[in-house]
Write an enzyme that holds these catalytic residues in place. Structure first.
Site, mmCIF file in Angstrom:
data_model
loop_
_atom_site.group_PDB
_atom_site.id
_atom_site.type_symbol
_atom_site.label_atom_id
_atom_site.label_comp_id
_atom_site.label_asym_id
_atom_site.label_seq_id
_atom_site.Cartn_x
_atom_site.Cartn_y
_atom_site.Cartn_z
ATOM 1 N N ASP A 32 15.381 -26.003 -23.329
ATOM 2 C CA ASP A 32 14.077 -26.047 -23.988
ATOM 3 C C ASP A 32 14.027 -27.132 -25.053
ATOM 4 O O ASP A 32 12.993 -27.782 -25.253
ATOM 5 C CB ASP A 32 13.764 -24.682 -24.623
ATOM 6 C CG ASP A 32 13.478 -23.622 -23.574
ATOM 7 O OD1 ASP A 32 13.408 -22.436 -23.943
ATOM 8 O OD2 ASP A 32 13.321 -23.992 -22.393
ATOM 9 N N LYS A 115 0.673 -6.332 -7.744
ATOM 10 C CA LYS A 115 -0.655 -6.228 -8.360
ATOM 11 C C LYS A 115 -0.477 -6.374 -9.867
ATOM 12 O O LYS A 115 -0.167 -5.418 -10.569
ATOM 13 C CB LYS A 115 -1.328 -4.905 -8.027
ATOM 14 C CG LYS A 115 -2.772 -4.875 -8.513
ATOM 15 C CD LYS A 115 -3.483 -3.621 -8.120
ATOM 16 C CE LYS A 115 -4.937 -3.718 -8.560
ATOM 17 N NZ LYS A 115 -5.099 -3.994 -10.004
ATOM 18 N N GLU A 173 -4.014 -14.486 -11.345
ATOM 19 C CA GLU A 173 -4.011 -13.576 -12.497
ATOM 20 C C GLU A 173 -3.296 -14.228 -13.675
ATOM 21 O O GLU A 173 -2.161 -14.692 -13.542
ATOM 22 C CB GLU A 173 -3.288 -12.277 -12.115
ATOM 23 C CG GLU A 173 -3.569 -11.111 -13.037
ATOM 24 C CD GLU A 173 -4.761 -10.290 -12.562
ATOM 25 O OE1 GLU A 173 -5.454 -10.748 -11.640
ATOM 26 O OE2 GLU A 173 -4.981 -9.201 -13.107
ATOM 27 N N LYS A 290 -2.424 -7.366 2.188
ATOM 28 C CA LYS A 290 -3.465 -8.151 2.861
ATOM 29 C C LYS A 290 -3.065 -8.453 4.303
ATOM 30 O O LYS A 290 -1.900 -8.765 4.577
ATOM 31 C CB LYS A 290 -3.689 -9.478 2.127
ATOM 32 C CG LYS A 290 -4.107 -9.330 0.676
ATOM 33 C CD LYS A 290 -4.148 -10.678 -0.028
ATOM 34 C CE LYS A 290 -4.509 -10.521 -1.497
ATOM 35 N NZ LYS A 290 -4.442 -11.798 -2.236
ATOM 36 N N CYS A 411 -32.031 20.803 -19.656
ATOM 37 C CA CYS A 411 -33.446 21.180 -19.493
ATOM 38 C C CYS A 411 -33.655 22.650 -19.167
ATOM 39 O O CYS A 411 -34.792 23.132 -19.177
ATOM 40 C CB CYS A 411 -34.100 20.319 -18.415
ATOM 41 S SG CYS A 411 -33.522 20.685 -16.730
ATOM 42 N N CYS A 426 -28.456 20.125 -11.129
ATOM 43 C CA CYS A 426 -29.664 20.580 -11.821
ATOM 44 C C CYS A 426 -30.853 20.309 -10.914
ATOM 45 O O CYS A 426 -30.977 19.224 -10.336
ATOM 46 C CB CYS A 426 -29.818 19.827 -13.141
ATOM 47 S SG CYS A 426 -31.473 19.928 -13.869
ATOM 48 N N CYS A 432 -35.849 16.832 -16.167
ATOM 49 C CA CYS A 432 -34.609 16.905 -16.946
ATOM 50 C C CYS A 432 -34.405 15.611 -17.719
ATOM 51 O O CYS A 432 -34.336 14.525 -17.126
ATOM 52 C CB CYS A 432 -33.428 17.157 -16.008
ATOM 53 S SG CYS A 432 -31.830 17.156 -16.852
#
EC number: 6.5.1.2
Length: 671
Positions: A32, A115, A173, A290, A411, A426, A432
């Site tokens: 480095d 992933k 990514e 894939k 309601c 509902c 409502c």
């Protein structure tokens, strides 16, 4: 001066070579310190001769001046998401669907990748030089992060090698290795700065800095996983082949990418990666699988916003234990009653969780859950917290039974559960307040009527003040009435009114989606609009006719039919049309009734057009009865080749498919 130019060129070439060895090949040749020395030498020379600085110089990664805000970039090819599976059974079901759809006993090989848990980006190269970069955004439009991406050493500012396409969009990514994440948080704690919950948040926060100089200080890196735009060049006809070609051009690709010959090999890859996960040095949350063949990908196609030829196989989510303090019941857009556990807050996978879904009454019964229980919480898919199980051995004595409501908690209407369905609903409909709020929020949302500036808090106030009862009431609002809402001045009120006026001009597909018909998402709405063409035809359609629409089965057909059979729904639609909501007349695209040389043909466009945009060309071809595909296969009837046509043209010639140029296309369009 020539010797200075030569020296600069040699330094840049040397530094780019060592960046390639370090970031792409993972085989550095120099320490480095030596790299830093070469960089200092280059920077000193460029300081003395600023007129010789080039955009692709390694020194240009350090960051430009801060931006006031991010501008937008529209993706020429949408950045789709992936469907998820969470267990072997679901993956094997996906594998079977792929095999069944191909229906020709062709062997399927799988390209398997890690992933990564970072931020998806697209990077556009023109003639090998990085010209722009964008976030995924909503899949069609992202934020321009070019200045920030240029600071990431792993991403080449200029591709090297031969046969680089004229325009190439690399997708991948951006992520933060664990060591870099720990260093950032260590520095933040020491200086009193922001501490990030996890590497993904740190990567996203670093990449979305308005000041690129801050991004330049963050040790972000990048792996490529695919391609978007491709013009004026060729790529291999397999996914793995493309990744290997990118690597040759200097784009980093994970060395864990593996070709699997069977579902069994895919599962073995998954378990091996899961085993190695703690030692990778960066976060992943599963593997991506894939179909390797591009031709098979084309045959399989897409559904809604995801490809049929790929899936994300997620790892089991991280889990923690905590206590259920209460259970409350939420009412959704379609009246679905969802129990929600209020928890003693606990950190799960780097996120503080205080609520978790309980799904429905059956789930509460399955868990045997009582208020006060100690439970195991999982972030399903690392996103939605849910209760996995009750720790019965540690159940407190003072727990209470969870009582599912027989009347809507908002309601007071009856709650009903249809036989065979897990969800209780509902029955109040738009009476409502909760359903009304959620229905209106859906109606004005970006993918529906797209009313700019009409946020959730505005909808909440409009319903609570009883200014709005149905979607049509939105278009009756005045600036004067809106100024009565909290934090709503005259200027903002007028902007909302203007946005409502603008939203009246829409498309038939958007309008259908905005109505909020059960089980009708964007893709189904688009299919219904394309098949029936007019609202009148759709309203009159029988359940049998509705099932002729691709991907519409008996359940969806019944929901659509019942929606239009309901008088109150027809009244709302009539009111909306009376308020001026409209869309263009349908374009007839029945190939059998069109006298056109393109009618009924599958057409592929390749290369650049000089006389019209690609979108305009596609629109004209569709009007004349053609189906425009994205890649060449045995099913392709015609290829239209513009300037710098590449691999698609070559494949068409190989398969003996008819090819015409832009001039001939224009002549045929005119005929």
């Amino acid at each position: 001066m020539e010797s200075i130019e030569q020296q600069l060129t040699e330094l840049r070439t040397t530094l780019c070579h060592h960046e390639y060895l370090y970031h792409v090949m993972d085989a550095p040749e120099i320490p480095d310190a030596e790299y830093d020395r070469l960089m200092r030498e280059l920077r000193e020379l460029e300081t003395k001769h600023p007129e010789l600085i080039t955009p692709d110089s390694p020194t240009q990664r350090v960051g430009a001046a801060p931006l006031a805000a991010f501008s937008q970039i529209r993706h020429e090819v949408p950045m789709l998401s992936l469907d998820n599976v969470f267990d072997e059974e679901s993956f094997l079901a996906f594998n079977k669907r792929v095999q069944d759809r191909l229906k020709n006993n062709e062997k399927v090989t799988w390209c398997c990748e890690l992933k990564l848990d970072g931020l998806a980006v697209s990077i556009l190269y023109e003639n090998g030089v990085l010209v722009s970069a964008a976030t995924r955004g909503d899949g069609t439009t992202g934020e321009d992060i070019t200045s920030n991406v240029r600071t990431i050493r792993a991403i080449p500012l200029k591709l090297h090698g031969e046969n680089i396409p004229a325009r190439l969009e690399v997708r991948g990514e951006v992520f933060l290795p664990q060591a870099g994440f720990e260093k950032i948080n260590e520095d933040a704690r020491r200086t009193g700065g922001k501490v990030f919950a996890n590497p993904r948040n740190a990567a996203a926060g670093s990449l979305r800095q308005l000041d690129p100089r801050i991004t330049a200080k963050r040790p972000l890196t990048f792996f490529c996983y695919g391609v978007g735009v491709l013009e004026g060049g060729e790529l291999p006809d397999t996914h793995l082949g493309r990744l290997l070609q990118f690597k040759k051009w200097g784009v980093p690709v994970s060395d864990r990418v593996t070709l699997c010959e069977s579902a069994e090999e895919v599962l073995a890859f998954y378990h091996k990666v899961e085993e190695d996960r703690p030692t990778l040095g960066f976060d992943i949350d599963g593997v991506v699988i894939k179909v390797n063949s591009l031709e098979q990908q084309e045959q399989l196609g897409f559904v809604a916003r995801a490809p049929r030829w790929a899936v994300a196989f997620k790892f089991p989510a991280q889990e923690q234990m905590t206590f259920v303090r209460d259970v409350e019941f939420q009412v959704g857009r379609t009246g679905a009653i969802t129990p929600v556990a209020r928890l003693e807050p606990v950190h799960v996978a780097g996120v503080l969780v205080s609520n978790a879904t309980l799904h429905n009454a059956d789930e509460i019964e399955r868990l045997g859950l009582r208020i006060g229980d100690k439970v195991v919480i999982r972030r399903a898919g690392d996103v939605i917290p849910q209760v996995v199980n009750v720790v019965l051995s540690e159940r407190p004595e003072d727990t209470r039974e969870v009582v599912f409501p027989t009347h809507c908690p908002v309601c007071g209407s009856d709650v009903e559960r249809v036989e065979g369905e897990a969800v209780a609903r509902c029955t109040g409909g738009l009476i409502c307040g909760a359903q009304r709020k959620e229905s209106l929020k859906h109606f004005v949302s970006r993918r529906a009527m797209d009313v700019d500036g009409m946020g959730d808090k505005i909808i909440d106030q409009l319903v609570e003040k009883e200014y709005v009862h149905t979607p049509a009431d939105l278009f009756k609002l005045t600036a004067g009435k809106l100024t009565g809402l909290e934090r709503m001045g005259p200027k903002l009120a007028q902007n909302v009114v203007n946005a409502l006026e603008k939203a009246k001009e829409t498309t038939f597909a958007r309008f259908l989606y905005a109505l909020g018909i059960r089980e009708v998402g964007e893709a189904t709405a688009a299919g219904l609009a394309a098949y029936f063409g007019t609202l009148e035809a759709l309203e009159a359609a029988s359940i049998e006719e509705l099932q002729k629409v691709p991907d519409v089965g008996i359940v969806v057909a019944s929901h659509v039919h019942n929606f239009f059979a309901e008088e109150s729904n027809r009244n709302v639609i009539s009111e909306l049309l009376a308020e001026g909501v409209h869309w263009p007349a349908p374009i007839v695209i029945n190939a059998e009734e069109i006298d056109s040389p393109f009618a009924g043909k599958t057409v592929v466009l390749t290369g650049s057009l000089s006389q019209m945009s690609r979108d305009d060309a596609k629109a004209r071809l569709v009007e004349l009865g053609a189906k425009v595909a994205g890649s060449v296969s045995k099913k392709t009837d015609l290829v239209i080749a513009g300037e710098a046509a590449g691999s698609k043209l070559a494949k068409a010639q190989e398969l003996g498919i008819e090819v015409i140029d832009e001039a001939e296309m224009l002549r045929l369009l005119g005929s």
